[in-house]
Design a protein around this motif. Structure first.
Motif, PDB file in Angstrom:
ATOM      1  N   GLY A 126      41.754  36.666  40.290  1.00 37.40           N
ATOM      2  CA  GLY A 126      40.898  35.847  41.144  1.00 37.40           C
ATOM      3  C   GLY A 126      41.444  34.491  41.522  1.00 37.40           C
ATOM      4  N   GLY A 127      42.686  34.199  41.137  1.00 33.34           N
ATOM      5  CA  GLY A 127      43.250  32.891  41.458  1.00 33.34           C
ATOM      6  C   GLY A 127      43.302  32.604  42.948  1.00 33.34           C
ATOM      7  N   ASN A 128      43.572  33.626  43.742  1.00 31.50           N
ATOM      8  CA  ASN A 128      43.648  33.417  45.191  1.00 31.50           C
ATOM      9  C   ASN A 128      42.269  33.295  45.830  1.00 31.50           C
ATOM     10  OD1 ASN A 128      46.545  33.544  45.374  1.00 31.50           O
ATOM     11  ND2 ASN A 128      46.355  35.728  44.967  1.00 31.50           N
TER      12      ASN A 128
ATOM     13  N   MET B  14      48.885  36.898  33.222  1.00 31.40           N
ATOM     14  CA  MET B  14      49.056  36.262  34.511  1.00 31.40           C
ATOM     15  C   MET B  14      47.820  35.489  34.942  1.00 31.40           C
ATOM     16  SD  MET B  14      50.037  37.911  38.216  1.00 31.40           S
ATOM     17  CE  MET B  14      48.358  38.426  38.582  1.00 31.40           C
ATOM     18  N   ALA B  15      46.632  36.048  34.668  1.00 35.54           N
ATOM     19  CA  ALA B  15      45.395  35.389  35.094  1.00 35.54           C
ATOM     20  C   ALA B  15      45.268  34.003  34.481  1.00 35.54           C
ATOM     21  CB  ALA B  15      44.201  36.258  34.714  1.00 35.54           C
ATOM     22  N   GLU B  16      45.780  33.807  33.273  1.00 34.03           N
ATOM     23  CA  GLU B  16      45.714  32.505  32.629  1.00 34.03           C
ATOM     24  C   GLU B  16      46.729  31.533  33.236  1.00 34.03           C
ATOM     25  OE1 GLU B  16      46.442  33.672  28.637  1.00 34.03           O
ATOM     26  OE2 GLU B  16      44.376  34.328  28.265  1.00 34.03           O
ATOM     27  N   LYS B  17      47.901  32.052  33.640  1.00 33.67           N
ATOM     28  CA  LYS B  17      48.927  31.190  34.235  1.00 33.67           C
ATOM     29  C   LYS B  17      48.537  30.664  35.613  1.00 33.67           C
ATOM     30  CE  LYS B  17      53.032  33.199  32.042  1.00 33.67           C
ATOM     31  NZ  LYS B  17      54.320  33.872  32.300  1.00 33.67           N
TER      32      LYS B  17
ATOM     33  N   PHE C 253      37.487  40.302  34.673  1.00 33.40           N
ATOM     34  CA  PHE C 253      37.973  38.932  34.549  1.00 33.40           C
ATOM     35  C   PHE C 253      37.391  38.066  35.661  1.00 33.40           C
ATOM     36  CE2 PHE C 253      40.853  35.350  34.642  1.00 33.40           C
ATOM     37  CZ  PHE C 253      41.163  35.148  33.304  1.00 33.40           C
ATOM     38  N   CYS C 254      37.380  38.592  36.883  1.00 33.30           N
ATOM     39  CA  CYS C 254      36.803  37.849  38.011  1.00 33.30           C
ATOM     40  C   CYS C 254      35.307  37.607  37.805  1.00 33.30           C
ATOM     41  CB  CYS C 254      37.027  38.607  39.317  1.00 33.30           C
ATOM     42  SG  CYS C 254      38.728  38.594  39.909  1.00 33.30           S
ATOM     43  N   LYS C 255      34.610  38.596  37.279  1.00 27.91           N
ATOM     44  CA  LYS C 255      33.176  38.444  37.014  1.00 27.91           C
ATOM     45  C   LYS C 255      32.940  37.345  35.986  1.00 27.91           C
ATOM     46  CE  LYS C 255      31.618  43.141  38.117  1.00 27.91           C
ATOM     47  NZ  LYS C 255      31.070  44.424  37.563  1.00 27.91           N
ATOM     48  N   ASN C 256      33.781  37.318  34.956  1.00 25.61           N
ATOM     49  CA  ASN C 256      33.632  36.307  33.914  1.00 25.61           C
ATOM     50  C   ASN C 256      33.902  34.897  34.433  1.00 25.61           C
ATOM     51  OD1 ASN C 256      32.986  38.239  31.978  1.00 25.61           O
ATOM     52  ND2 ASN C 256      35.118  38.497  31.309  1.00 25.61           N
TER      53      ASN C 256
ATOM     54  N   HIS D 188      52.412  29.809  40.808  1.00 25.06           N
ATOM     55  CA  HIS D 188      51.084  30.127  41.335  1.00 25.06           C
ATOM     56  C   HIS D 188      50.496  28.946  42.107  1.00 25.06           C
ATOM     57  CE1 HIS D 188      50.818  33.946  39.215  1.00 25.06           C
ATOM     58  NE2 HIS D 188      51.231  33.343  38.122  1.00 25.06           N
ATOM     59  N   ILE D 189      50.592  27.744  41.534  1.00 27.36           N
ATOM     60  CA  ILE D 189      50.019  26.567  42.189  1.00 27.36           C
ATOM     61  C   ILE D 189      50.732  26.274  43.503  1.00 27.36           C
ATOM     62  CG2 ILE D 189      49.744  24.065  41.998  1.00 27.36           C
ATOM     63  CD1 ILE D 189      49.235  24.452  39.017  1.00 27.36           C
ATOM     64  N   GLY D 190      52.070  26.293  43.474  1.00 28.40           N
ATOM     65  CA  GLY D 190      52.836  25.993  44.684  1.00 28.40           C
ATOM     66  C   GLY D 190      52.641  27.029  45.765  1.00 28.40           C
ATOM     67  N   ARG D 191      52.601  28.287  45.381  1.00 29.49           N
ATOM     68  CA  ARG D 191      52.413  29.350  46.372  1.00 29.49           C
ATOM     69  C   ARG D 191      51.046  29.244  47.039  1.00 29.49           C
ATOM     70  NH1 ARG D 191      51.618  35.804  45.647  1.00 29.49           N
ATOM     71  NH2 ARG D 191      49.809  34.998  44.554  1.00 29.49           N
ATOM     72  N   ARG D 192      50.005  28.994  46.246  1.00 27.56           N
ATOM     73  CA  ARG D 192      48.666  28.860  46.830  1.00 27.56           C
ATOM     74  C   ARG D 192      48.620  27.698  47.812  1.00 27.56           C
ATOM     75  NH1 ARG D 192      46.642  30.023  41.480  1.00 27.56           N
ATOM     76  NH2 ARG D 192      46.178  27.816  41.157  1.00 27.56           N
ATOM     77  N   ALA D 193      49.298  26.599  47.495  1.00 28.39           N
ATOM     78  CA  ALA D 193      49.316  25.451  48.399  1.00 28.39           C
ATOM     79  C   ALA D 193      49.981  25.816  49.731  1.00 28.39           C
ATOM     80  CB  ALA D 193      50.047  24.275  47.750  1.00 28.39           C
TER      81      ALA D 193
END
Length: 238
Positions: A42-44, A2-5, A66-69, A12-17
Motif C-alpha cells: 500500500g505504499g503507493n 518490503m512493506a516496512e521499508k 496488510f493494506c487493511k491494517n 521507495h521514497i525517491g521513486r514515489r517522489a
C-alpha cells in the motif's frame, strides 16, 4: 519485509517522489478514480491519494490484509490478468513493478486498458535493461527486465498512446555492476536478497537527495540510463 521499508528506504521514497511529480504534469484534474494493480503493502496508495479516490488490487492475501491494517479501503482480491472491474471505469490505472512478475505482460496491458475511461491514463514502472539482471531479480521473482523500445511497442500493440517515458533511478546501475564484479572476481558469498541492504541514515538521505535531482531532470528531458523504466500512456477518446 518490503512493506516496512516503504516508509524509510531511499529507493521507495525517491521513486514515489518521481512518480508523484510525473502525475502532477499529466493529470489534469484531482478527483480521479484510480486503481493500483499489484498494490502490495500500500505504499503507493499513499501518494496516489493526492490525485483522487484509490482502489487497490492484489493476488496476495497477505498484501490485502496488510493494506487493511493500515486503514486502506476499496481493496480487491484478484489478478492483473482478470481484473474484476467494469469496462471504462477508472481515470488512472497504475502498475508499479508488476509486469515483470507476470507470464504475459501484453495481456495485462490490454486488461488494464479495458477498465480505463476513454481519455484516461495508464502508468507503469518496470525494472530496466536485461544486462542488469542479477540474483536480486531471481529473489524477487522477476521474469524479465525491459528495454524501453520493446516496452513501448507493447503499449502500441495494446492500442495506447504514449505520453511520456524514461529510464530513472540512476544510482542503482553502478551498484548492480559493482556487486556483479565483486561476485565474479572475489567469489562473494552474499545472499541474493542482501543487495537491498539498509543503508546508514546519512547515506540513505544522500540517495533520497539524488533522486530529488532526477525528479528535476525528468521535468525537462528523459534520462537515458537507470535501473527502472516508467511509461505513462493514454487511452484514446474513440
Amino acid at each position: 519485509m518490503m512493506a516496512e521499508k516503504e516508509n524509510f528506504y531511499w529507493w521507495h521514497i525517491g521513486r514515489r517522489a518521481i512518480l508523484n511529480s510525473i502525475l502532477k504534469r499529466c493529470l489534469l484534474k484531482k478527483d480521479n478514480f484510480i486503481l493500483d494493480v499489484g498494490c502490495g503493502g500500500g505504499g503507493n496508495i499513499l501518494f496516489l491519494k493526492n490525485f483522487g479516490s484509490v482502489s487497490g488490487i492484489d493476488a496476495s492475501v497477505d498484501a490485502i490484509n496488510f493494506c487493511k491494517n493500515k486503514g486502506f479501503e476499496n481493496l480487491i482480491m484478484g489478478t492483473a490478468e482478470n481484473i474484476p472491474c467494469p469496462n471504462s471505469f477508472f481515470d488512472l490505472v497504475t502498475a508499479f513493478d508488476v509486469l515483470e512478475h507476470l507470464e504475459d505482460d501484453l495481456i495485462v496491458l490490454k486488461e488494464m486498458k479495458r477498465i480505463i475511461k476513454p481519455g484516461g491514463l495508464m502508468m507503469i514502472t518496470v525494472p530496466a535493461f536485461p544486462f542488469l539482471w542479477s540474483p536480486h531479480d531471481n529473489y524477487l521473482g522477476h521474469r524479465r527486465r525491459y528495454r524501453k523500445a520493446a516496452l513501448l511497442d507493447q503499449f502500441v500493440q495494446s492500442g495506447l498512446d504514449i505520453i511520456e517515458s524514461s529510464y530513472f533511478i540512476i544510482p542503482t546501475v553502478p551498484m548492480i555492476i559493482l556487486r556483479r564484479f565483486l561476485e565474479k572476481f572475489f567469489k562473494s558469498k552474499v545472499k541474493a536478497h542482501s543487495f537491498d541492504i539498509i543503508l546508514p541514515k546519512w547515506l540513505n538521505s544522500i540517495m533520497i537527495g539524488w533522486l530529488k535531482i532526477e525528479t528535476l531532470f525528468l521535468k525537462i528531458f528523459p534520462v537515458p540510463l537507470g535501473s527502472s523504466l516508467y511509461v505513462i500512456a493514454k487511452k484514446s477518446n474513440y
